[in-house]
Motif scaffolding. Structure first.
Motif, PDB file in Angstrom:
ATOM      1  N   ALA A 982     -21.135  26.209 -10.971  1.00 53.51           N
ATOM      2  CA  ALA A 982     -21.947  27.061 -11.847  1.00 53.51           C
ATOM      3  C   ALA A 982     -21.460  26.984 -13.280  1.00 53.51           C
ATOM      4  N   LEU A 983     -20.112  27.062 -13.471  1.00 57.83           N
ATOM      5  CA  LEU A 983     -19.575  26.980 -14.827  1.00 57.83           C
ATOM      6  C   LEU A 983     -19.793  25.588 -15.419  1.00 57.83           C
ATOM      7  N   TRP A 984     -19.730  24.537 -14.586  1.00 55.12           N
ATOM      8  CA  TRP A 984     -19.955  23.179 -15.082  1.00 55.12           C
ATOM      9  C   TRP A 984     -21.367  23.046 -15.621  1.00 55.12           C
ATOM     10  N   GLN A1013     -18.198  20.017 -24.243  1.00 54.62           N
ATOM     11  CA  GLN A1013     -17.633  19.068 -23.302  1.00 54.62           C
ATOM     12  C   GLN A1013     -16.953  17.937 -24.038  1.00 54.62           C
ATOM     13  N   SER A1014     -16.099  17.210 -23.294  1.00 53.28           N
ATOM     14  CA  SER A1014     -15.367  16.093 -23.848  1.00 53.28           C
ATOM     15  C   SER A1014     -14.983  15.181 -22.686  1.00 53.28           C
ATOM     16  N   VAL A1015     -14.397  14.029 -23.038  1.00 55.74           N
ATOM     17  CA  VAL A1015     -13.996  13.073 -22.032  1.00 55.74           C
ATOM     18  C   VAL A1015     -12.692  12.436 -22.464  1.00 55.74           C
ATOM     19  N   LYS A1016     -11.841  12.089 -21.463  1.00 58.21           N
ATOM     20  CA  LYS A1016     -10.542  11.508 -21.745  1.00 58.21           C
ATOM     21  C   LYS A1016     -10.268  10.437 -20.698  1.00 58.21           C
ATOM     22  N   LEU A1017      -9.932   9.222 -21.158  1.00 62.74           N
ATOM     23  CA  LEU A1017      -9.618   8.110 -20.269  1.00 62.74           C
ATOM     24  C   LEU A1017      -8.100   7.988 -20.160  1.00 62.74           C
ATOM     25  N   LEU A1121     -12.520  23.341 -17.432  1.00 65.73           N
ATOM     26  CA  LEU A1121     -12.918  22.614 -16.230  1.00 65.73           C
ATOM     27  C   LEU A1121     -12.575  21.138 -16.385  1.00 65.73           C
ATOM     28  N   PHE A1122     -11.908  20.603 -15.371  1.00 70.59           N
ATOM     29  CA  PHE A1122     -11.609  19.168 -15.327  1.00 70.59           C
ATOM     30  C   PHE A1122     -12.319  18.567 -14.113  1.00 70.59           C
ATOM     31  N   LYS A1123     -13.040  17.459 -14.360  1.00 69.66           N
ATOM     32  CA  LYS A1123     -13.554  16.629 -13.275  1.00 69.66           C
ATOM     33  C   LYS A1123     -12.895  15.269 -13.445  1.00 69.66           C
ATOM     34  N   VAL A1133     -11.405  11.558 -17.119  1.00 68.43           N
ATOM     35  CA  VAL A1133     -11.363  13.018 -17.039  1.00 68.43           C
ATOM     36  C   VAL A1133     -12.486  13.585 -17.899  1.00 68.43           C
ATOM     37  N   ARG A1134     -13.433  14.212 -17.238  1.00 60.05           N
ATOM     38  CA  ARG A1134     -14.502  14.902 -17.960  1.00 60.05           C
ATOM     39  C   ARG A1134     -14.089  16.370 -18.127  1.00 60.05           C
ATOM     40  N   VAL A1135     -14.201  16.857 -19.321  1.00 58.54           N
ATOM     41  CA  VAL A1135     -13.714  18.197 -19.666  1.00 58.54           C
ATOM     42  C   VAL A1135     -14.878  19.030 -20.161  1.00 58.54           C
ATOM     43  N   ARG A1136     -15.019  20.210 -19.619  1.00 59.26           N
ATOM     44  CA  ARG A1136     -15.995  21.174 -20.122  1.00 59.26           C
ATOM     45  C   ARG A1136     -15.295  22.540 -20.244  1.00 59.26           C
ATOM     46  N   THR A1137     -15.722  23.296 -21.229  1.00 56.18           N
ATOM     47  CA  THR A1137     -15.106  24.603 -21.486  1.00 56.18           C
ATOM     48  C   THR A1137     -16.082  25.472 -22.246  1.00 56.18           C
ATOM     49  N   ASP A1138     -15.911  26.766 -22.135  1.00 56.78           N
ATOM     50  CA  ASP A1138     -16.694  27.728 -22.916  1.00 56.78           C
ATOM     51  C   ASP A1138     -15.887  28.259 -24.096  1.00 56.78           C
ATOM     52  N   HIS A1139     -14.771  27.618 -24.407  1.00 60.05           N
ATOM     53  CA  HIS A1139     -13.963  27.974 -25.581  1.00 60.05           C
ATOM     54  C   HIS A1139     -13.539  26.671 -26.247  1.00 60.05           C
TER      55      HIS A1139
END
Length: 1156
Positions: A982-984, A1013-1017, A1121-1123, A1133-1139
Motif C-alpha cells: 500500500a505504501l509503495w 522515489q529513487s534507484v540505486k545500483l 521502502l526498499f525493493k 535497489v528501488r527506493v520510495r519514501t514519503d519524506h
C-alpha cells in the motif's frame, strides 16, 4: 569674673534610662571625648542627697555604683568623694531630716561602699590606702557604741563590713583585736552576733595567716581611732602588689600548723589566744544557725592550731546533730570530719541519726524535703568516707541499709532518686562482700562475712517506689529516675578510675553477674509490653556507648537485644515503633546483622500482604524506614557479612513492594551494593552525614547530594578531556552534515510536514447553532460536502483502508507522547591520567579496586540543535576508573566477565557505565547531541563541563512499523506485506491515493502522503548483499521473493516471520535489456547532444534471484521502502519514501553496508 552655671542634674526618668543603657552596653550615649562636666559618679552622689528623690531610686543608684565600680571609680578622687558622701549620710539625723535619709539607706550605703573598696583596692599599700583607712575609721566609729539600742542594726552591718574587709585583707584589723574583745564583752543586744563573728574573723586571720604573731589581744592601751594600716601588712604587700588574695579556708591547716609552732615559742601570746577562743566558744548558744555555721568554720582551724582538746569541742557542739536544722547538722558533720579520732566508734550512731532525719516528718513542712535530701547526701558521703578508711565497716552499713532504708511509696521523687542512688552504692558493697565470701569458702581469706543481702533484691525492692515508669509517658520524671537507677546498678561496680589492664576480665565477670542478667531481662520484658519505653531504651544504650569505660556494657546489651528481643517481636505495623532500637543494632558493627535482616525481610512480606486502599501512607512510611536501616548497615558493616541477606531483601523489595518510590530506592541500594566496593560505598553514603545543617535522609535522592567541595575551572577542563562518552554500537555512516530545509510555502500541500489538525469547516461551525436533531439527521450529508466526490475502484479502496488502519496507530507527537529511539552509550575514564591531572597519587598500599579513583553522583545532560525534543538527563551514582594496562592482572583474579569490544581491546563491564540516550524525533534527521557532565571527585573537586558530542545517524531512526493492537500475532507478516504494497503504491509517481488524508491516533491530527522515489545500483555479489541484509536490515524485512533467494535466506535462519513468495520461474530467468528504461526511475539530464550515443551500456544484471522487501518506519510518521532486486553480480535497489529529505542519506547508507 562670673562663676559658671551649676550643671544640670539628671531626673529620675533619665537615671532609669541610664541604668538600662549601662546594663545593655550602650555606653556611647553617656560618654564623650570632649565632655568636661561632672562625671556620672558625681551626679549619682549628688542625687543621693536630694530630697525629691525616692528611697527606692536611691537604693538603685547605690546598687548601680556597686555593679559598675570597676569602670566608674577609676581614680582615687572618686573613692574620696564616695567616702565623703557616706560620712554625710551616716552623720545626718534620721527623723525629719533635710535630705530624707533612713536606716535602710545608711545600711545599703555602708554595704555598697565596702564592696566598691574591696573591688578597687587591690592592696592596702598603694595610693588608695588613705581612703581605705578613712573607711575603716568610719566603720570603727559606728561600732564603738556598744549597747546603743537605736542604731544596733547599723552597728551590726558595720561589723559585717569590717569582717569582709578583714577577709579581703587578712590581718588588717589585727592590731586592734584587744579593742574588739573589750567591745564584745560589753555588747548585750542582738548585734552581739556580728561582734563575735568579727572577733572570730580577726583571730582566724592572726592564727592562720600568721602575719602578726606578736599582737596582744589583752593590751587595751591600743585605741580604735585614728586607724592606721599595720606596718607588717604594708611591708608584705609592698613585696608583691600583684599577689592574689587567698580565700578564707585555703591551706588553713598548713598555715595554722606553722603559726602554732611560732605561738608556742611565745607562751604569753599562746595563753591569750586560748583565752579568747574559750570566750568565743561560750557564745555558741546565742548565735543563729547561720552564725553557728560561720563561727565554726572560722574557729575550728584556730582551735586545732591552739591544740584545744577535741573532747571539749565535742561536748560543746554534740547537740547539733540532734536538731532539725540543716545548717547545724552541716556544722556538726564538718567538725566530725576535722576531728575524726575524737569521734572514733560513733560512725554508726551518726549514720543512724542521718537515716532517721531522712525519714522524719515531724518538723516544718517547708524544710522537710530539703532537710531529708541533705540527710541522704550526708549519709552517702559519710558511708563512702568511712568505708575508704576502714573496709571492715562495709558489712555494718549494708545491714543498716537492708533493714531500714528502702524509699517509701509516698516519698518525694527527688528523695526517691537519692535513696536509689544510695541503694546502688550499697549494691557495690554487697558485690564486694560476695567476693569476700567466695574467697572465704575456698580458703583464700579468713574473713567473717555475715551479710545475706542480694543485689537483685536491692534492685527489685528499690524499684517498687517508681514502678509506674512502665506505663508513664517517656518524658515523665519518674521514668527518668527509674532508668537512672538501672544505669547506677549496671555500672556501679565499674569505676572510671580503674586501670585498663583488668578491663577485659572485670567486664567479662560483670556481664555474667546476676544484676546484669536481671536488668537486661527487665528492660526486654518492659519494652515488649510498653512501646513507649523505646526512646528511653535508646537513650540508655547511647549513654553506655558514649562512655569509653562502659561502652562494652552497651555493646553486650545490644547483643542481648539482638539475640533475645528480636525473636520475640510481633511482626505487624506496630513493629515500626521499635525501629530506633533496630537502628542502634544496625549501627554497631560488633553485633551480627543476620537476625535483623531476617526480621526486616519478614516485615516487608507482611507490608506487601496487608497493603490495600485503607493502608494509606503506612506502606511508604514503613518501607522507607526499613531502607533507612539497610542504609545504616551498609555504612557500618562489612559488605561481605551482609551481602547475601541484604541483597535478597532489596531484590524482594524491588520486585514486589507496592510503593514506587521505595522500589526505586531499594533498586539504587541494590545496585550500589553489587557495583561499589565496600570502602568506597561507605565513603559515598557518609557524604550526607558530613553535610552541615542537613540531616541524613532515607530518600533515594540522598545519593545525589553534591558533596561540599570546590570547582576549579582549569582543572575541570583538563580532566574532561579524559572522560569519554562513546556509542556502544558505532555508526555505519559518520554523518558530518545534515539536510534541514526551512518551510517557505504557506500552502499546506507543499509543506514538508504534510499533516495538520483536523479543523472544522465553516459549514460545521454553522451546524453548531442548529438543533441536535438536525445535526443527527444531516450529519452524513454535511460530511460529504467537505471535499469533492471521488471514484475509487476496489484496489484503491483496499489500499486506503490499510493506510487508514496503519496511520490510526501512529501517535501525533504534538498532542501525545511521540515515538522514542534509544542510543546506547558507555561512559569511562582512565585512572592514571585522571589521578595525574587531579593531583593525587594511586594508593600503593591498597589492592584491587580500592586503589582506583572514582567519581560520584554523575549527572549527564543532553542538548541538540536537531529536532529531537527534550532529552532527559541521565544519572550515574558511582563509576570506577578504568585501570591502566599494567594493572589488569588483579581484575583477572576476581573472575569477572570480560566483554569483547569491537575496537580491539578487552574491558571490564564495571569500569564502564551504561548510558541510554532517549530521543523523541520530530523529523527523521541525523545530527549531533551535545553532552554536559557534572560530577564529584573523591577529593571534593566538582567537575563540570562539556564532553565530546555524540553522533546520531539515519540508521538510528530506523524502527519497525507499528502493529495494531487487535491484530493476531500470526497475521503480522501478511499485514506488513500488505502495508508495504500500500505504501509503495501511495509513494509512487502516479499515486492512487490522490489528496487522501489519514487521521492519526487520537483523532486530533491528519496526515497526507507525498511520495518520491529513487534507484540505486549496487555492484556487489549476491552473497555479500545477503549477509549485509541479514546483519543490518533483518528486523525490517517484510517479504522475500524468488525460490533461489528464499532457499538461501531460510538456510541462514536469521530472517524469520516474513512473507515468503515464490514467483513464476520464467520471470526469474528473464535478462533485462541494458538499454531498457527503468520505469519510475529518476530523470536523466543530458548535458551534451551526443551523450546517449557515446555512453557505454551498463550491465544491470544477468540472473534475477529474487527480491527483498524492506519496510522501515521513520519517526514521527514517515516511511522508507526498499525493493532490492538481487542478481548474481549486482543488485538494483528501488527506493520510495514519503519524506524526500531522507534520500540524501540513503546512498551513503547502502554503500556502507558492504564497507563494514
Amino acid at each position: 569674673m562670673t562663676t559658671p552655671p551649676a550643671p544640670k542634674l539628671l531626673s529620675p526618668q533619665e537615671w532609669e534610662t541610664l541604668f538600662e543603657d549601662y546594663n545593655h552596653g550602650r555606653l556611647h550615649r553617656w560618654s564623650s571625648s570632649d565632655y568636661s562636666g561632672p562625671t556620672i559618679v558625681d551626679l549619682a552622689l549628688t542625687s543621693l542627697l536630694r530630697k525629691d528623690f525616692s528611697l527606692q531610686l536611691k537604693l538603685h543608684l547605690l546598687i548601680f555604683l556597686e555593679e559598675h565600680s570597676r569602670s566608674l571609680f577609676a581614680s582615687p578622687s572618686s573613692l574620696s568623694r564616695l567616702l565623703e558622701t557616706l560620712r554625710l549620710v551616716i552623720q545626718s539625723p534620721n527623723l525629719n531630716d533635710a535630705v530624707s535619709l533612713s536606716f535602710s539607706l545608711k545600711e545599703q550605703f555602708l554595704i555598697s561602699t565596702t564592696s566598691v573598696f574591696i573591688v578597687r583596692v587591690t592592696a592596702p599599700a598603694n595610693d588608695l590606702v588613705e581612703s581605705l583607712e578613712g573607711l575603716v575609721e568610719l566603720l570603727l566609729t559606728i561600732i564603738n557604741r556598744p549597747n546603743h539600742g537605736i542604731d544596733r542594726q547599723i552597728r551590726a552591718i558595720a561589723c559585717e563590713c569590717l569582717r569582709e574587709l578583714e577577709l579581703a585583707f587578712p590581718c588588717l584589723l589585727s592590731e586592734i583585736a584587744a579593742c574588739f574583745w573589750a567591745i564584745c564583752q560589753n555588747e548585750r543586744t542582738h548585734a552581739a552576733q556580728s561582734y563575735i563573728l568579727l572577733l572570730a574573723a580577726v583571730m582566724h586571720s592572726i592564727v592562720v595567716h600568721g602575719k602578726a604573731p606578736n599582737v596582744s589581744v589583752l593590751n587595751t592601751s591600743t585605741q580604735l581611732i585614728p586607724f592606721k594600716v599595720p606596718h607588717i601588712l604594708a611591708e608584705n604587700d609592698n613585696k608583691n602588689d600583684n599577689d592574689v588574695v587567698v580565700a578564707v579556708g585555703d591551706d588553713d591547716e598548713k598555715n595554722a600548723a606553722i603559726t602554732s609552732s611560732n605561738l608556742k615559742d611565745m607562751i604569753v601570746r599562746y595563753k591569750e589566744f586560748r583565752r579568747v577562743i574559750s570566750f568565743l566558744l561560750e557564745w555558741r548558744q546565742y548565735l543563729t544557725p547561720g552564725g553557728v555555721l560561720e563561727f565554726m568554720r572560722m574557729t575550728m582551724p584556730v582551735a586545732n592550731a591552739l591544740e584545744l582538746q577535741a573532747s571539749l569541742l565535742k561536748v560543746q557542739f554534740s547537740g547539733l546533730i540532734y536538731t532539725f536544722d540543716p545548717l547545724l547538722s552541716h556544722a556538726y558533720l564538718g567538725m566530725y570530719l576535722r576531728f575524726l579520732d575524737s569521734f572514733d566508734g560513733q560512725d554508726m550512731e551518726i549514720a543512724n541519726r542521718l537515716v532517721l532525719q531522712s525519714k522524719e516528718l515531724s518538723f516544718s513542712s517547708q524544710n522537710n524535703v530539703v532537710f531529708r535530701l541533705l540527710s541522704v547526701h550526708w549519709l552517702l558521703g559519710l558511708i563512702r568516707f568511712v568505708v575508704s578508711r576502714d573496709v571492715r565497716k562495709k558489712r555494718s552499713f549494708v545491714d543498716m541499709m537492708n533493714l531500714s532504708f528502702y524509699p517509701a511509696i509516698f516519698d518525694p521523687l527527688a528523695l526517691k532518686s537519692l535513696k536509689l542512688d544510695l541503694a546502688a552504692y550499697c549494691s557495690v558493697l554487697v558485690n564486694y562482700l560476695g567476693t569476700l565470701k567466695k574467697n572465704a569458702i575456698v580458703g583464700t581469706m579468713n574473713v567473717e562475712v555475715g551479710s545475706e543481702v542480694s543485689v537483685v533484691k536491692l534492685l527489685d525492692d528499690g524499684l517498687m517506689c517508681v514502678s509506674g515508669f512502665k506505663w508513664l509517658p517517656p518524658w515523665s520524671t519518674e521514668t527518668a529516675v527509674a532508668f537512672r537507677t538501672f544505669h547506677k546498678f549496671l555500672v556501679g561496680a565499674s569505676s572510671h578510675f580503674e586501670s585498663n589492664e583488668s578491663d577485659s576480665s572485670s567486664n567479662r565477670s560483670h556481664m555474667d553477674s546476676p544484676i546484669f542478667c536481671t536488668v537486661q531481662s527487665m528492660l526486654i520484658e518492659s519494652t515488649l509490653k510498653f512501646q513507649g519505653l523505646v526512646p528511653l531504651i535508646v537513650s540508655f544504650i547511647d549513654r553506655l556507648l558514649g562512655c569509653y569505660k562502659h561502652c562494652c556494657v552497651g555493646e553486650w546489651l545490644l547483643e542481648t537485644f539482638n539475640e533475645s528481643f528480636l525473636p520475640k517481636l510481633k511482626i505487624d505495623y506496630k513493629l515500626g515503633s521499635y525501629f530506633p532500637i533496630l537502628e542502634r543494632i544496625s549501627l554497631n558493627d560488633k553485633v551480627s546483622p543476620i537476625g535483623l535482616l531476617e526480621l526486616l525481610g519478614k516485615f516487608m512480606v507482611v507490608l506487601i500482604k496487608e497493603h490495600g486502599p485503607d493502608t494509606g501512607l503506612k506502606s511508604w512510611c514503613q518501607g522507607s524506614k526499613v531502607l533507612g536501616i539497610c542504609r545504616t548497615m551498609l555504612m557500618h558493616h562489612h559488605s561481605s557479612s551482609l551481602f547475601l541477606g541484604l541483597s535478597r531483601l532489596l531484590a524482594f523489595t524491588c520486585l514486589y513492594f507496592p510503593d514506587l518510590e521505595v522500589r526505586d530506592q531499594a533498586r539504587t541500594y541494590l545496585r550500589m551494593l553489587i557495583c561499589i566496593p565496600g570502602k568506597k560505598l561507605q565513603d559515598l553514603l557518609n557524604i550526607g552525614e558530613q553535610l552541615p545543617g542537613i540531616s541524613p535522609s532515607t530518600h533515594s535522592s540522598s545519593f545525589f547530594i553534591q558533596s561540599p567541595g570546590h570547582h576549579d575551572v582549569k582543572k575541570s577542563r583538563n580532566i574532561l578531556s579524559y572522560i569519554h562518552l562513546e556509542r556502544t554500537v558505532p555508526l555505519l555512516v559518520r554523518q558530518s552534515w545534515s539536510l534541514s530545509l526551512p518551510v517557505i510555502f504557506n500552502d499546506d500541500k507543499h509543506s514538508l510536514e504534510s499533516f495538520e489538525d483536523d479543523k472544522p469547516t465553516a459549514e460545521a461551525k454553522e451546524l453548531d447553532r442548529i438543533s441536535s436533531t438536525d445535526i443527527v439527521s444531516d450529519i452524513n450529508m454535511i460530511s460529504q460536502l467537505q471535499e469533492p466526490l471521488r471514484v475509487m475502484d476496489s484496489k484503491v479502496s483496499e489500499i486506503v483502508g490499510i493506510l487508514r488502519k496503519h496511520f490510526s496507530s501512529i501517535p501525533d507527537f504534538r498532542h501525545f507522547p511521540g515515538l522514542k529511539i534509544q542510543i546506547p552509550c558507555g561512559l569511562r575514564f582512565n585512572s592514571e591520567l585522571f589521578n595525574h591531572l587531579l593531583g593525587t597519587n594511586l594508593s600503593t598500599d591498597g589492592c584491587g579496586v580500592d586503589s582506583l579513583p572514582a567519581i560520584y553522583a554523575t549527572v549527564l545532560k543532553f542538548t541538540s540543535s536537531a529536532p529531537y525534543g527534550s532529552i532527559p538527563s541521565y544519572h550515574i551514582p558511582f563509576l570506577l576508573a578504568q585501570p591502566a594496562e599494567k594493572d589488569y592482572s588483579f581484575s583477572q583474579t576476581n573472575s569477572l566477565e570480560i566483554v569483547p569490544i569491537k575496537n580491539g581491546f578487552a574491558e571490564e563491564k564495571r569500569f564502564r557505565a551504561h548510558v541510554m540516550i532517549e530521543l523523541e524525533p520530530q523529523e527523521p534527521q541525523p545530527g549531533l547531541i551535545d553532552v554536559y557532565i557534572q560530577t564529584n571527585a573523591e577529593n571534593g573537586l566538582i567537575i563540570r563541563g562539556q564532553l565530546h558530542s555524540v553522533n546520531v545517524g539515519i540508521e538510528d531512526m530506523f524502527l519497525k512499523a507499528i502493529v495494531p493492537e487487535d491484530l493476531p500475532k500470526d497475521a503480522v507478516p501478511n499485514y506488513f506485506l500488505d502495508l508495504f504494497n500500500a505504501l509503495w503504491e501511495a509513494c509512487g509517481t502516479s499515486s492512487c491515493t490522490g489528496r487522501e488524508t489519514f487521521v492519526l491516533k487520537g483523532g486530533k491530527g491528519v496526515a497526507a502522503i507525498n511520495g518520491t522515489q529513487s534507484v540505486k545500483l549496487l555492484e556487489v555479489p549476491f552473497v555479500s548483499l545477503i549477509q549485509a541484509v541479514e546483519r543490518f536490515l533483518a528486523p525490517f524485512v517484510v517479504s522475500v521473493t524468488g525460490e533461489t533467494l528464499i532457499n538461501i535466506v531460510k538456510g541462514g535462519e536469521i530472517i524469520k516471520d516474513v512473507a515468503w513468495e515464490v514467483l513464476d520461474p520464467d520471470s526469474t530467468s528473464e535478462v533485462l535489456n541494458p538499454d531498457a528504461r527503468l520505469d519510475g526511475g529518476p530523470l536523466y539530464i543530458q548535458y551534451m547532444d551526443d551523450e546517449n550515443d557515446n555512453r557505454a551500456p551498463v550491465q544491470i544484471a544477468r540472473k534475477n534471484m529474487g527480491s527483498f522487501l524492506v519496510l522501515i518506519f521513520l519517526p514521527p510518521r514517515f516511511h522508507l521502502l526498499f525493493k532490492m532486486e538481487v542478481c548474481d553480480v549486482s543488485t538494483l535497489v528501488r527506493v520510495r519514501t514519503d519524506h524526500w529529505p531522507c534520500l540524501a542519506y540513503v546512498d551513503e547508507f547502502l554503500e556502507a553496508l558492504f564497507i563494514v
